[in-house]
Write an enzyme that holds these catalytic residues in place. Sequence first.
Site, short mmCIF file in Angstrom:
data_model
loop_
_atom_site.label_atom_id
_atom_site.label_comp_id
_atom_site.label_asym_id
_atom_site.label_seq_id
_atom_site.Cartn_x
_atom_site.Cartn_y
_atom_site.Cartn_z
N ARG A 117 65.37 9.83 64.32
CA ARG A 117 64.63 10.02 63.06
C ARG A 117 64.32 11.48 62.76
O ARG A 117 63.36 11.80 62.07
CB ARG A 117 63.33 9.20 63.06
N LYS A 139 70.46 20.02 51.76
CA LYS A 139 71.33 18.87 51.45
C LYS A 139 72.30 18.67 52.62
O LYS A 139 72.93 19.60 53.08
CB LYS A 139 72.11 19.12 50.16
N LYS A 223 69.07 31.21 45.39
CA LYS A 223 69.10 29.82 45.87
C LYS A 223 67.71 29.40 46.38
O LYS A 223 67.24 28.29 46.10
CB LYS A 223 70.17 29.66 46.96
N GLU A 233 66.23 17.93 44.00
CA GLU A 233 67.22 17.90 42.93
C GLU A 233 66.83 16.98 41.77
O GLU A 233 67.60 16.12 41.35
CB GLU A 233 68.58 17.49 43.50
N ARG A 237 67.47 22.38 39.94
CA ARG A 237 68.63 22.58 40.81
C ARG A 237 69.95 22.39 40.08
O ARG A 237 70.99 22.92 40.48
CB ARG A 237 68.55 21.64 42.02
N ASN A 241 74.80 24.21 39.05
CA ASN A 241 76.10 23.64 38.68
C ASN A 241 76.83 24.48 37.65
O ASN A 241 77.86 24.05 37.11
CB ASN A 241 75.91 22.22 38.12
N HIS A 244 80.51 24.42 37.42
CA HIS A 244 80.98 23.32 38.26
C HIS A 244 81.51 22.12 37.46
O HIS A 244 82.21 21.29 38.02
CB HIS A 244 79.87 22.84 39.21
N1 LIG Z 1 74.90 21.09 51.45
C1 LIG Z 1 75.11 21.78 50.35
O1 LIG Z 1 74.19 22.12 49.61
C2 LIG Z 1 76.51 22.19 50.00
C3 LIG Z 1 76.74 23.09 48.97
C4 LIG Z 1 78.04 23.49 48.70
C5 LIG Z 1 79.09 22.98 49.47
N2 LIG Z 1 78.83 22.10 50.47
C6 LIG Z 1 79.92 21.58 51.31
O2 LIG Z 1 80.45 22.67 52.03
C7 LIG Z 1 81.80 22.37 52.37
C8 LIG Z 1 82.64 23.59 52.13
O3 LIG Z 1 82.18 24.62 52.96
P1 LIG Z 1 83.08 25.92 53.29
O4 LIG Z 1 83.63 26.45 52.02
O5 LIG Z 1 82.25 26.81 54.14
O6 LIG Z 1 84.31 25.29 54.05
P2 LIG Z 1 84.60 24.98 55.61
O7 LIG Z 1 83.38 24.67 56.34
O8 LIG Z 1 85.71 23.99 55.62
O9 LIG Z 1 85.17 26.37 56.12
C9 LIG Z 1 86.33 26.91 55.52
C10 LIG Z 1 87.33 27.38 56.56
O10 LIG Z 1 86.89 28.61 57.11
C11 LIG Z 1 86.93 28.55 58.53
N3 LIG Z 1 85.88 29.44 59.00
C12 LIG Z 1 84.55 29.25 58.96
N4 LIG Z 1 83.91 30.35 59.35
C13 LIG Z 1 84.86 31.25 59.68
C14 LIG Z 1 84.82 32.60 60.13
N5 LIG Z 1 83.67 33.25 60.30
N6 LIG Z 1 86.00 33.23 60.36
C15 LIG Z 1 87.17 32.59 60.14
N7 LIG Z 1 87.27 31.34 59.69
C16 LIG Z 1 86.12 30.68 59.46
C17 LIG Z 1 86.72 27.09 58.84
O11 LIG Z 1 87.19 26.77 60.12
C18 LIG Z 1 87.53 26.44 57.72
O12 LIG Z 1 88.90 26.42 58.06
C19 LIG Z 1 82.20 21.16 51.56
O13 LIG Z 1 82.24 20.04 52.42
C20 LIG Z 1 81.07 21.00 50.55
O14 LIG Z 1 80.85 19.67 50.17
C21 LIG Z 1 77.57 21.70 50.76
#
Ligand SMILES: NC(=O)c1ccc[n+]([C@@H]2O[C@H](COP(=O)([O-])OP(=O)(O)OC[C@H]3O[C@@H](n4cnc5c(N)ncnc54)[C@H](O)[C@@H]3O)[C@@H](O)[C@H]2O)c1
Length: 364
Positions: A117, A139, A223, A233, A237, A241, A244
């Site tokens: 939890r 999130k 942010k 949200e 928030r 977008n 987007h």
């Molecule tokens: N929770 C939220 O508020 C929120 C907001 C926006 C996006 N997201 C989510 O985030 C995700 C996308 O995140 P992302 O763009 O970071 O993608 P990701 O986590 O897939 O990372 C992108 C790539 O970069 C590589 N990588 C990460 N750090 C690295 C580093 N320092 N050096 C080299 N390579 C590295 C990873 O292995 C991966 O191949 C999606 O799933 C999306 O839904 C969540």
Amino acid sequence: MEEFTLNISYPEREVKILTGKNALVSASSYINSTFNSKVVLTNKNIWNIWKEYFSEHIKDFYLFQIEDGEKYKNYKTVSEIYKYLVSIGATRKTAFIGFGGGVIGDIAGFVASTYHRGIPLIHVPTTLLAQVDSSIGGKTGYNLREGKNLVGTFYQPNLIVSDSLFLHTLSEREFKSGLAEVIKAGFIMDYKLIDLIESNLNMIKKRDENIISEIMKRAQLVKIKVVKEDVEEQGLRAILNFGHTLGHGIEVLTRWKVPHGYAVAAGMGFAIFLSFSMGYITKGEMIRAINLLKGMGYRLLYKLDYTMLESVIKRDKKKKEDLVEWVLLKSIGKAEFGIKLDMNYIKGELKNYEKFILSDASSF
Ligand SMILES: NC(=O)c1ccc[n+]([C@@H]2O[C@H](COP(=O)([O-])OP(=O)(O)OC[C@H]3O[C@@H](n4cnc5c(N)ncnc54)[C@H](O)[C@@H]3O)[C@@H](O)[C@H]2O)c1
């Protein structure tokens, strides 16, 4: 190195954010001395690149590595992590550390919010997108076959450690994708951030440590400000977008071949154009904003089937009734959300936008 505190009023929570070069080093004594048991969730790619630096500063932890990629952000991964936590006897006092990009952060947040939890959560984001966006705001979630992020929770971490050192090993694609979210933060709430980006385009492209830390900090503050006002949200928030609505359409219609930030950049281009055609910003402001996106090297136009685009945008969760809600600029550094526009108008403006982008902007 900077330190911010994000105070969330519901539920009451203080989130510490350490940001800048070597933030992990600064956070290490707190992390090492506060939690007697720690589990680090990461992926094989990140661990391969950063294990020495991480292990030099964070001591005595269990390590759980998953495969790299969005397709592993699913319940199978979550349930394997639960089993692992049980097998090592993790308790409610065990700290769960998500070390990676947004994918790792979303899974780590979900697991930490549900195991026993809720257990302490620390985000160590390693992509620019995760540092300025996904690690802040609480999130969490994973994808179902039926759609992305369909399961999730709101759960605030105890600590976010945004070390800019990690950004140096990001691919150009990932770096530029995250940069679009930084530019977005400037457009919606911080005109000084836009000034800063405009006057340092080349240094930013070269990932100069000082300028990157500065723009990262400003984007994080945007942010933080938004999340503070709208933790779950319900309103403000939605401003995040910006870019987007069309961006999401581009992602879906190109089957996610276009990275998220690139799609958002093109979506911002169109939203800026709409802001001008609605009479909210001047032609000069529109050209300035579009030129910034072009200067960063983003492609602003994608050939899309407008009928399919309409159905994607209408199916999108941002849609209410028959109208689609847009976030538009009132000026550079100020946005408004919840602007309802008719799809026929949007389709006409998409054609005008296409003409504008293909024209010499000054003669438009
Ligand atoms: N929770 C939220 O508020 C929120 C907001 C926006 C996006 N997201 C989510 O985030 C995700 C996308 O995140 P992302 O763009 O970071 O993608 P990701 O986590 O897939 O990372 C992108 C790539 O970069 C590589 N990588 C990460 N750090 C690295 C580093 N320092 N050096 C080299 N390579 C590295 C990873 O292995 C991966 O191949 C999606 O799933 C999306 O839904 C969540």
